[in-house]
Scaffold this motif. Structure first.
Motif, short mmCIF file in Angstrom:
data_model
loop_
_atom_site.label_atom_id
_atom_site.label_comp_id
_atom_site.label_asym_id
_atom_site.label_seq_id
_atom_site.Cartn_x
_atom_site.Cartn_y
_atom_site.Cartn_z
N GLU B 10 69.88 99.35 83.88
CA GLU B 10 71.34 99.49 83.84
C GLU B 10 71.81 100.86 84.32
N THR B 11 70.89 101.79 84.48
CA THR B 11 71.33 103.07 85.05
C THR B 11 71.45 102.93 86.58
N LEU B 12 70.77 101.94 87.14
CA LEU B 12 70.81 101.76 88.60
C LEU B 12 71.78 100.67 89.04
N CYS B 13 71.94 99.62 88.22
CA CYS B 13 72.76 98.47 88.60
C CYS B 13 74.21 98.90 88.81
N LYS B 14 74.79 98.42 89.93
CA LYS B 14 76.20 98.74 90.21
C LYS B 14 77.07 97.49 90.11
N GLY B 15 76.54 96.45 89.53
CA GLY B 15 77.36 95.26 89.29
C GLY B 15 77.90 94.60 90.55
N CYS B 16 77.14 94.66 91.64
CA CYS B 16 77.64 94.11 92.90
C CYS B 16 77.60 92.58 92.94
N GLU B 17 76.86 92.00 92.03
CA GLU B 17 76.78 90.54 91.88
C GLU B 17 75.96 89.83 92.95
N LEU B 18 75.35 90.57 93.86
CA LEU B 18 74.58 89.89 94.91
C LEU B 18 73.42 89.08 94.32
N CYS B 19 72.80 89.61 93.29
CA CYS B 19 71.66 88.89 92.69
C CYS B 19 72.10 87.55 92.11
N THR B 20 73.33 87.54 91.58
CA THR B 20 73.79 86.29 90.94
C THR B 20 73.92 85.17 91.96
N SER B 21 74.23 85.54 93.20
CA SER B 21 74.47 84.49 94.19
C SER B 21 73.18 83.99 94.83
N VAL B 22 72.08 84.71 94.66
CA VAL B 22 70.87 84.26 95.34
C VAL B 22 69.83 83.61 94.43
N CYS B 23 69.95 83.79 93.12
CA CYS B 23 68.94 83.22 92.22
C CYS B 23 68.91 81.69 92.38
N PRO B 24 67.77 81.16 92.79
CA PRO B 24 67.71 79.71 93.02
C PRO B 24 67.96 78.91 91.75
N LYS B 25 67.74 79.54 90.60
CA LYS B 25 67.94 78.83 89.33
C LYS B 25 69.27 79.20 88.69
N ASP B 26 70.03 80.07 89.35
CA ASP B 26 71.33 80.49 88.84
C ASP B 26 71.24 81.06 87.43
N LEU B 27 70.34 82.01 87.27
CA LEU B 27 70.04 82.52 85.92
C LEU B 27 70.64 83.90 85.65
N ILE B 28 71.34 84.47 86.65
CA ILE B 28 71.83 85.84 86.44
C ILE B 28 73.35 85.83 86.25
N ARG B 29 73.77 86.53 85.23
CA ARG B 29 75.20 86.63 84.91
C ARG B 29 75.56 88.12 84.79
N MET B 30 76.85 88.39 84.92
CA MET B 30 77.28 89.76 84.70
C MET B 30 77.61 89.91 83.21
N ALA B 31 77.17 91.03 82.64
CA ALA B 31 77.42 91.27 81.22
C ALA B 31 78.83 91.84 81.08
N MET B 32 79.78 90.97 80.80
CA MET B 32 81.18 91.39 80.76
C MET B 32 81.51 92.17 79.48
N ASP B 33 80.56 92.16 78.53
CA ASP B 33 80.83 92.81 77.24
C ASP B 33 80.44 94.28 77.25
N ARG B 34 79.85 94.76 78.33
CA ARG B 34 79.49 96.18 78.30
C ARG B 34 79.53 96.78 79.71
#
Ligand code: TPP
Ligand code: SF4
Ligand code: SF4
Ligand code: SF4
Lengths: 263, 83, 357
Positions: B10-34
């Motif tokens: 989380e010190t590196l992630c910039k929340g660009c969401e690119l990972c969420t769109s490529v996961c073949p299993k659609d397993l990545i979400r953005m943590a909107m609570d923090r």
């Protein structure tokens, strides 16, 4: 039959050729992807301690903070000349430049042309994002006709600003260039191809075969005014057509060494 | 049991969401609570059914090397790295 | 080593080689091209680097690159080419790597001509490129000095991690004179290169060479470091030659070829009984202000002679601090003043002094 034993294995983690520092690039900017690919190739080739990078003037001006190796920072567009000086007195080191499209195709057009013409034994990673990122989104020599930028607010008018420069096509015409290819960073399959090309380019240098350049179609979500994902789609839908992907120059000597390796 | 898992730095992630769109299993979400220290909503693995394969596709697209990927590998296939 | 008849341009190139210069990058321009041609022949013979760049812009950036690798490196050019190098020089200054440049000045502005001139004084001595920095500038007046100062330039550049520029003109570059070359120095091995050099981060942390500091306070720190270095240079590296100043009433101040011309005039004037002497500044940065101040305290008038419209004149004024009247005699556009012309100026001053007494 005995229960199969499974072990959790590290598949992927940040490259050791990158420093721990997070980059200053905007979220989703593909500068970060290309940094990663270069670093991974350097890891895989085991050449970190023999590699010297040259950062451009552009968004990647602080690349030296992110790569864990010797680095210099060049004047705008002059990285190929600086790399020439460095490489000529360090012939056994791997020297690469990292340049944007303003840096390489506009202000540094002469330097890149002659480095390629001389067959300078360096590797150039050329980030084509069709815009000037660092200065806030002005027209680049690679800006597409009709594309809006802060200095072409009505879209690039070819009557006024002329046509985009296709650097792979141009540089591949020079006898000194050994390996000149264009790849894109807009999806996973293309990112993987880009990495293979970067590997090949560094191999070309390692074998002393001459000038190598990998052009990477890249995004600038911030100055294109898009989300990171939309920007990748824009590359696919607009840039790939204007800048066809492919191998523009693969010197016959590369094919030969490949074959030799296979024996 | 999931074959793979990812850890987002989380010190590196910039929340660009690119990972969420490529996961073949659609397993990545953005943590909107923090928010991360840099002020972005970080990506996180949401894998209640253990579907992550450790394919590392998310890591390939991440511009910030924020994703570390682990996969379960049969013991006989794990080779101790040679120097 | 015995004296031999040497052309200025060839002499400084060979001197650089003997001083251990490992790489030369340049672009042809009259009246210094013989230096590039000499390098083209000699450097490969010795297994060193010679490269004709596509422009002076590229040449100076190649110098920058090689300097980052910690080798002795140089370029040479003439006025219009040196203008193109200003960007690179500023980066070299901001990155604090050592580099040597020879400027064989020619007539200007613009394309001008290929005749000898001193018109680049302000551009070279006052910094030239953007930002706050000073190269060390040495002005020879003979082929022997061209040789000696070139050798010294590499030592000074490495001592202070700065740029050293040899500022000469076309007549010195083209002149044949008997002179003695130094012994051949051994070139450093890669292992002997300085610890800041970019040679690959093996068994050490990476070295980074840059000139960008986005935080003004950090940039100010760099500027302060450069200033501290300049203070040392100003304390240790002032150089000048002088002639018959002890009892002089008139001091002629001139550098390089002008200094040489002025010297003949001063000698003739002495034969005529005029108490005149010569100060020939050699380091134009650091300028011998203190010596000018001392001289101004003793003489009645100062005459400045230059091959330009009065560029060093400003520095003489600074040193003079208003003590005595200063007159200026200059020829421009590539014209060398004749000793008789300077003599005439000295006579005029003498009659002015006589009249006032
Ligand atoms: C001599 C000079 N002119 C102009 C600039 C201002 N400048 C900084 S970056 C840049 C353009 C960079 O664009 P590009 O090379 O496409 O890289 P990007 O920022 O898009 O990665 C310009 C014009 C400069 N630093 N130096
Ligand atoms: S301005 Fe554009 S190119 Fe620069 S970091 Fe941001 S997104 Fe990337
Ligand atoms: S490793 Fe593969 S399956 Fe697991 S989260 Fe990443 S992309 Fe999805
Ligand atoms: S791609 Fe990387 S930076 Fe972007 S949201 Fe996913 S983990 Fe974060």
């Amino acid at each position: 039959m005995a229960e199969k034993e499974w072990i959790e294995t590290l598949i992927y983690t940040k490259s050791g050729s990158l420093t721990e520092l997070g980059t200053h690039y905007c979220p989703g900017c593909t500068h970060g992807i290309s940094h990663r690919l270069i670093a991974e190739v350097i890891d895989e080739m085991g050449i970190r301690e023999d590699t010297i990078g040259i950062a451009p003037v552009g968004c990647a001006v602080f690349a030296y903070d992110y790569f864990n190796m010797d680095f210099a920072e060049a004047a705008h567009g002059r990285a190929p000349a600086m790399a020439t000086g460095l490489k000529r007195v360090n012939p056994d080191k791997i020297v690469f430049t990292y340049q944007g499209d303003g840096d390489l195709a506009s202000i540094g057009a002469a330097e890149i042309m002659h480095a390629a013409g001389r067959g300078e034994n360096i590797t150039v990673i050329f980030i084509n994002n069709a815009i000037y990122g660092m200065t806030g989104g002005q027209m680049a020599p690679t800006t597409l006709p009709g594309q809006r930028t802060t200095s072409t607010p009505l879209g690039r008018d070819i009557e006024v600003h002329g046509f985009p420069l296709r650097m792979c096509e141009i540089l591949s015409q020079l006898d000194g260039s050994a390996y000149v290819v264009r790849r894109s960073l807009h999806n996973v399959a293309n990112i993987r191809r880009a990495k293979k090309a970067i590997r090949q380019a560094f191999e070309v240098q390692r074998q002393g075969l001459g000038f190598s350049m990998v052009e990477l179609l890249s995004s600038c979500p911030t100055n294109w005014g898009m989300s990171a994902d939309e920007a990748l789609t824009w590359i696919e839908e607009h840039m790939v057509e204007a800048y066809p992907l492919g191998d523009y120059k693969v010197s016959p000597s590369i094919a030969v060494t490949k074959k030799d390796e296979g024996r | 049991m999931a074959k793979g898992r990812i850890v987002v730095d989380e010190t590196l992630c910039k929340g660009c969401e690119l990972c969420t769109s490529v996961c073949p299993k659609d397993l990545i979400r953005m943590a909107m609570d923090r928010l991360t220290p840099k002020g972005y909503h970080p990506a996180m693995l949401v894998d209640p059914d253990g579907e992550c394969t450790g394919c590392a596709i998310c890591a390939v697209i991440c511009p910030d090397s924020a994703i570390t990927v682990y996969r379960l590998v049969p013991a006989e296939k794990v080779r101790t790295p040679t120097a | 080593m015995a004296k031999e008849l040497l052309k200025g341009n060839v002499a400084f190139a060979e001197a650089a080689i003997r001083a251990g210069c490992e790489a030369y990058f340049g672009y042809p321009i009259t009246p210094q091209t013989e230096a590039l041609e000499h390098m083209a022949k000699r450097m490969p013979e010795l297994g060193r680097v010679f490269l004709q760049a596509e422009s002076e812009v590229a040449a100076i950036n190649m110098v920058y690159g090689a300097a980052c690798a910690g080798v002795r490196v140089m370029s040479s050019s003439s006025s219009p080419g040196v203008s193109l190098m200003m960007e690179g020089l500023s980066y070299i200054a901001g990155s604090e790597v050592p580099a040597v440049l020879v400027d064989i000045m020619r007539g200007g502005p613009g394309l001008g001509n290929i005749a000898p001139s001193q018109g680049d004084y302000n551009q070279i001595v006052k910094g030239g490129g953007h930002g706050d920095y000073h190269p060390v500038v040495l002005a020879p007046a003979s082929v022997q000095e061209l040789i000696d100062f070139t050798v010294e330039a590499f030592d000074i550049a490495e001592k202070y991690l700065c740029i050293v520029i040899i500022l000469a003109d076309g007549s010195l570059g083209q002149m044949m004179e008997p002179a003695e070359l130094p012994e051949m120095k051994k070139v450093r091995s890669v292992k002997e290169r300085p610890n800041w050099a970019l040679t690959g981060a093996r068994d050490r942390d990476p070295n980074i060479i840059t000139s960008i500091y986005m935080d003004p306070l950090v940039e100010e720190e760099l500027n302060r470091r450069l200033m501290a270095k300049q203070a040392k240079i100003e304390a240790n590296e002032v150089r000048f030659r002088e002639l018959m100043l002890d009892d002089a009433e008139i001091a002629v101040i001139a550098f390089g070829t002008s200094g040489r011309v002025a010297q003949s005039a001063v000698k003739t004037a002495r034969e005529e009984g005029i108490r005149v002497g010569l100060l020939r500044p050699i380091s134009l940065y650091p300028y011998p202000y203190e010596r000018v101040r001392q001289i101004a305290g003793k003489v009645k008038e100062i005459l400045v002679v230059e091959m330009n419209s009065g560029q060093m004149l400003g520095d003489v004024r600074i040193g003079n601090e208003g003590r005595v009247p200063i007159s200026f005699y200059g020829r421009q556009g590539g014209v060398i003043p004749l000793p008789d012309e300077v003599l005439e100026e000295i006579r005029k001053i003498q009659s002015r002094i006589n009249a006032s007494e």
